[in-house]
Scaffold this motif. Structure first.
Motif, PDB file in Angstrom:
ATOM      1  N   LEU A  24      24.837 -24.023  -8.239  1.00  0.00           N
ATOM      2  CA  LEU A  24      23.679 -24.335  -7.738  1.00  0.00           C
ATOM      3  C   LEU A  24      23.447 -23.516  -6.251  1.00  0.00           C
ATOM      4  N   LYS A  25      22.442 -23.332  -5.998  1.00  0.00           N
ATOM      5  CA  LYS A  25      22.192 -22.217  -4.748  1.00  0.00           C
ATOM      6  C   LYS A  25      21.673 -23.253  -3.554  1.00  0.00           C
ATOM      7  N   LEU A  26      22.146 -23.165  -2.227  1.00  0.00           N
ATOM      8  CA  LEU A  26      21.638 -23.747  -1.391  1.00  0.00           C
ATOM      9  C   LEU A  26      20.068 -23.217  -1.207  1.00  0.00           C
ATOM     10  N   HIS A  27      19.700 -24.501  -0.517  1.00  0.00           N
ATOM     11  CA  HIS A  27      17.956 -24.314  -0.314  1.00  0.00           C
ATOM     12  C   HIS A  27      17.659 -23.434   0.751  1.00  0.00           C
ATOM     13  N   GLY A  28      16.701 -22.763   0.463  1.00  0.00           N
ATOM     14  CA  GLY A  28      16.070 -21.605   1.520  1.00  0.00           C
ATOM     15  C   GLY A  28      16.249 -20.684   1.109  1.00  0.00           C
TER      16      GLY A  28
END
Length: 136
Positions: A132-136
């Motif tokens: 998963l990728k950090l939000h933003g």
């Protein structure tokens, strides 16, 4: 100082901004009850005003599409991590009783997830959030 535990919130990437923030807030409130040690003590400013305690550690917020959110949910359940969830149907309910009934009516594999929060040992949460990728 590095914590032994980790907090991760995962929100579906196609939600409206207000929905992402709303889901993150609701999920975080659920995690606050995972353990007595999760929340610190009250804050106080120099004027003597007191403020509510907050989590002791950072909250990492990730974005995911629907399949990745489902995969993350399965991983969290298989590891027995403290988990909070938010389904798309909860946007249409008006109270806690209806929220619980809405979730209770759907089997785990069929939940229409828009958000998930997990708490547990750092290594386990890292495995759950892998890819998963950090939000933003």
């Amino acid at each position: 100082m590095r914590d032994d535990t980790k907090i991760a919130v995962i929100v579906r990437d196609d939600l409206a901004d207000w929905q992402k923030l709303n889901v993150t807030a609701f999920l975080s409130s659920g995690l606050a009850h995972a353990t007595d040690q999760m929340v610190g003590t009250a804050y106080e400013d120099a004027s003597g005003n007191t403020y509510l305690p907050m989590f002791r550690e950072p909250v990492l917020v990730y974005a995911a599409d629907s399949p990745a959110l489902t995969r993350t949910h399965t991983r969290a359940l298989s590891r027995g991590l403290a988990t909070a969830l938010y389904t798309e149907e909860l946007f249409t309910t008006n109270n806690e009783d209806d929220n619980r009934a809405t979730v209770r009516a759907v089997a785990a594999d069929d939940l229409n997830l828009v958000g998930l929060a997990v708490y547990g040992p750092r290594n386990a949460v890292d495995k759950v959030a892998k890819g998963l990728k950090l939000h933003g």
